[in-house]
Scaffold this motif. Structure first.
Motif, short mmCIF file in Angstrom:
data_model
loop_
_atom_site.label_atom_id
_atom_site.label_comp_id
_atom_site.label_asym_id
_atom_site.label_seq_id
_atom_site.Cartn_x
_atom_site.Cartn_y
_atom_site.Cartn_z
N VAL A 187 70.52 119.75 16.40
CA VAL A 187 71.08 118.39 16.35
C VAL A 187 72.22 118.32 15.33
CG1 VAL A 187 70.57 116.02 15.65
CG2 VAL A 187 69.02 117.23 17.18
N ILE A 188 72.00 118.89 14.15
CA ILE A 188 73.03 118.82 13.11
C ILE A 188 74.28 119.58 13.54
CG2 ILE A 188 73.58 119.49 10.75
CD1 ILE A 188 70.66 118.98 10.05
N LEU A 189 74.10 120.80 14.07
CA LEU A 189 75.25 121.59 14.50
C LEU A 189 75.99 120.91 15.65
CD1 LEU A 189 73.86 125.24 14.31
CD2 LEU A 189 75.30 124.02 12.66
N ALA A 190 75.25 120.31 16.57
CA ALA A 190 75.89 119.62 17.69
C ALA A 190 76.67 118.41 17.21
CB ALA A 190 74.84 119.21 18.72
N GLY A 191 76.11 117.68 16.23
CA GLY A 191 76.83 116.53 15.70
C GLY A 191 78.12 116.89 15.02
N THR B 27 72.60 110.70 -1.02
CA THR B 27 71.85 109.54 -1.50
C THR B 27 72.39 108.21 -0.95
OG1 THR B 27 73.25 109.34 -3.48
CG2 THR B 27 71.32 110.79 -3.63
N ASP B 28 73.53 108.25 -0.29
CA ASP B 28 74.14 107.02 0.21
C ASP B 28 73.78 106.82 1.68
OD1 ASP B 28 75.62 104.77 0.60
OD2 ASP B 28 77.55 105.81 0.71
N LEU B 29 72.64 106.17 1.93
CA LEU B 29 72.21 105.94 3.30
C LEU B 29 72.85 104.70 3.90
CD1 LEU B 29 68.43 106.90 3.16
CD2 LEU B 29 70.37 108.25 3.99
N THR B 30 73.78 104.06 3.20
CA THR B 30 74.54 102.96 3.81
C THR B 30 75.77 103.48 4.55
OG1 THR B 30 75.78 102.63 1.75
CG2 THR B 30 73.77 101.33 2.07
N ASP B 31 76.00 104.80 4.48
CA ASP B 31 77.07 105.42 5.26
C ASP B 31 76.58 105.54 6.71
OD1 ASP B 31 79.02 106.90 6.43
OD2 ASP B 31 78.89 108.60 5.08
N LEU C 148 73.02 110.76 11.24
CA LEU C 148 72.59 112.16 11.16
C LEU C 148 71.14 112.26 10.71
CD1 LEU C 148 73.09 115.22 11.02
CD2 LEU C 148 74.00 114.88 8.71
N THR C 149 70.77 111.49 9.69
CA THR C 149 69.40 111.54 9.19
C THR C 149 68.41 111.05 10.24
OG1 THR C 149 70.22 111.12 6.95
CG2 THR C 149 67.88 110.74 7.36
N ASN C 150 68.73 109.95 10.90
CA ASN C 150 67.80 109.40 11.88
C ASN C 150 67.61 110.33 13.08
OD1 ASN C 150 67.45 107.19 10.28
ND2 ASN C 150 68.61 105.77 11.55
N LEU C 151 68.70 110.90 13.59
CA LEU C 151 68.59 111.79 14.74
C LEU C 151 67.80 113.05 14.39
CD1 LEU C 151 72.12 111.57 16.40
CD2 LEU C 151 70.00 110.44 17.09
N LEU D 239 75.17 98.38 11.07
CA LEU D 239 74.25 97.50 11.77
C LEU D 239 73.86 98.08 13.12
CD1 LEU D 239 72.84 94.72 11.90
CD2 LEU D 239 74.94 93.81 12.91
N LEU D 240 74.83 98.64 13.83
CA LEU D 240 74.55 99.24 15.15
C LEU D 240 73.61 100.43 15.02
CD1 LEU D 240 75.25 99.06 18.17
CD2 LEU D 240 77.13 100.68 17.72
N VAL D 241 73.88 101.30 14.06
CA VAL D 241 73.03 102.48 13.86
C VAL D 241 71.61 102.07 13.47
CG1 VAL D 241 72.68 104.52 12.43
CG2 VAL D 241 74.96 104.01 13.32
N VAL D 242 71.49 101.09 12.59
CA VAL D 242 70.17 100.66 12.13
C VAL D 242 69.37 100.09 13.28
CG1 VAL D 242 68.99 98.96 10.71
CG2 VAL D 242 70.85 100.30 9.73
N LEU D 243 69.96 99.21 14.06
CA LEU D 243 69.21 98.55 15.13
C LEU D 243 68.85 99.51 16.26
CD1 LEU D 243 71.05 95.11 15.37
CD2 LEU D 243 68.92 95.67 14.17
N LEU D 244 69.68 100.53 16.53
CA LEU D 244 69.44 101.42 17.65
C LEU D 244 68.58 102.63 17.30
CD1 LEU D 244 72.87 101.44 19.52
CD2 LEU D 244 70.83 100.11 20.03
N THR D 245 68.70 103.14 16.08
CA THR D 245 68.02 104.41 15.77
C THR D 245 66.93 104.29 14.71
OG1 THR D 245 69.65 105.00 14.05
CG2 THR D 245 70.12 105.67 16.33
N THR D 246 66.99 103.29 13.83
CA THR D 246 65.99 103.21 12.77
C THR D 246 64.57 102.97 13.31
OG1 THR D 246 67.60 102.51 11.11
CG2 THR D 246 65.29 101.97 10.70
N PRO D 247 64.37 102.12 14.34
CA PRO D 247 63.00 102.01 14.87
C PRO D 247 62.46 103.34 15.41
CG PRO D 247 64.31 100.13 15.57
CD PRO D 247 65.26 101.08 14.91
#
Length: 419
Positions: free
Chosen positions: A126-130, A145-149, A155-158, A235-243
């Motif tokens: 996943v990381i290499l593909a990204g 440490t900056d998870l607001t990026d 990357l972290t969520n996937l 906001l888009l990343v949080v709503l789509l991938t965080t759950p």
């Protein structure tokens, strides 16, 4: 009475009616045990006493030994349950799902090893593909440490989401069971429970998080700087991938890892306690807490998640708890700016913040426990007893079928196993 016959025939004599013919033991054999005294004639002098043939007496039993037919298939063959047969002989709780009819102590260990190997490979892919497609930023410019990026959070969520199919693979390959046993006692995710649990989590967790943020500002450690750059993408990343990221962590810690530990312990209550404590400690350590208060805060979160799993028989309430917490935290961090460090407990307020979080999570657990009467979540698996019958006179646990409902099966002592 007489009757005339054909011409030339002799006229029959009158025969008076004397009733039905006599009945009785015509030449009954000598008396043996089981015959009726006064009905069967006694044995004559010098005549040997022998058995009485049926129906005048019992039929002599043939020479022994007399045993029940052997249980099981013929030598060299093995019975397989019919498709759709539950894998458990008795209803079990969610954490005991690994202790199926084919339970072996090494199966959870094999599953954990398989999960670790496959997950590491999947994460690297996943990381290499990204990076190859340019979806992720330059690795040298990433602040871990900056998870607001938005890019770093994606990357972290996937990299965490791929843990879900890895857990499913462990169930299929190591246990030979459906992957749905990683979700609940009904071997699937119970979608009907997600919305009610979400409505229970928002007022409790949101209030607790808002109080924690307020304490951070009052302590003078935090400062609101406004929304971070790229807040719309965040906001888009949080709503789509965080759950999904939250669900992946629950599938691992409150799911397969807890089920493996509880399966090794064996006893349901002891296994739930041991699994809850160990997985809460591992869960907190995996988040790399910077201080003891942050560790205790994550540890308490893990205990609360384990509690609702035990109460509801599945991961739905824990997934909602985790997802609601993470979504609110990331949205608060992104909207308030970089001056708010939501990944750790504010300095000088450790004990108070942990206490507030404990009260919020305890309120959620209490609401989930109270909602069981209304939502009626299944807390035990379906089962069908395929164990061999116990010997005559030896007590055996009552066979069961259904979601925890005790039903007695036919006694299996006949030649076909059905009575």
């Amino acid at each position: 009475m007489s009757a005339a016959g054909p011409p030339g025939w002799a006229v029959p004599d009158d025969e008076p009616y004397t009733g039905p013919p006599p009945t009785g033991p015509y030449g009954a054999p000598p008396y043996v045990p089981g015959t009726l005294r006064g009905v069967h004639a006694p044995a004559a002098a010098g005549v040997a006493v022998g058995p009485v043939p049926w129906p005048l007496g019992p039929v002599p039993l043939q020479a022994g030994p007399h045993t029940a037919p052997p249980w099981g298939p013929p030598p060299g063959m093995r019975w397989e349950p019919a498709p759709g047969t539950p894998p458990h002989d008795t209803p079990v709780e969610f954490l005991q799902a690994t202790r199926s009819r084919s339970w072996r102590w090494w199966r959870p260990l094999l599953g954990l090893l398989l999960f670790t190997a496959v997950y590491l490979v999947a994460t690297v892919v996943v990381i290499l593909a990204g990076f190859a497609v340019g979806a992720f930023p330059d690795p040298t410019a990433i602040d871990p440490t900056d998870l607001t990026d938005p890019a770093l959070l994606l990357l972290t969520n996937l990299s965490l989401i791929v843990a879900i199919p890895c857990v499913w693979l462990a169930w299929v390959a190591a246990h030979g069971m459906r992957p749905g046993w990683s979700s609940s006692v009904v071997a699937r995710l119970r979608w009907r429970l997600l919305l009610p649990f979400t409505l229970l989590s928002l007022p409790t967790l949101a209030l607790g998080l808002l109080l924690s943020v307020l304490l951070g500002f009052l302590a003078g450690e935090w400062e609101a700087t406004g929304p971070v750059a790229g807040f719309g993408w965040l906001l888009l990343v949080v709503l789509l991938t965080t759950p999904l990221q939250s669900a992946a962590e629950e599938y691992l810690f409150r799911g397969y890892l807890s089920q493996a530990i509880a399966g090794w312990v064996g006893r349901p209550q002891a296994g739930a306690v041991v699994a809850g404590v160990l997985t809460a400690a591992l869960f907190s350590a995996a988040h790399l807490p910077p201080d003891v208060w942050t560790f205790l805060d994550r540890f308490a979160f893990g205990l609360a998640a384990s509690a609702v799993v035990w109460l509801t028989g599945g991961l739905e309430a824990a997934i909602v708890l985790h997802a609601a917490n993470n979504v609110v935290v990331f949205l608060l961090a992104g909207s308030l700016g970089e001056g708010v460090a939501t990944e750790s407990v504010p300095a000088g307020t450790g004990a108070v913040v942990v206490l507030v979080d404990l009260l919020a999570m305890a309120a959620y657990v209490a609401l989930v426990a109270r909602s069981r009467r209304r939502l009626r979540p299944e807390v035990r698996s379906a089962a069908f007893d395929l164990r061999p019958p116990s010997p005559w006179g030896v007590p055996w646990p009552p066979p069961v079928i259904g979601y925890g409902d005790v039903q007695r099966r036919e006694a299996q002592h006949g030649p076909w196993g059905m009575g």
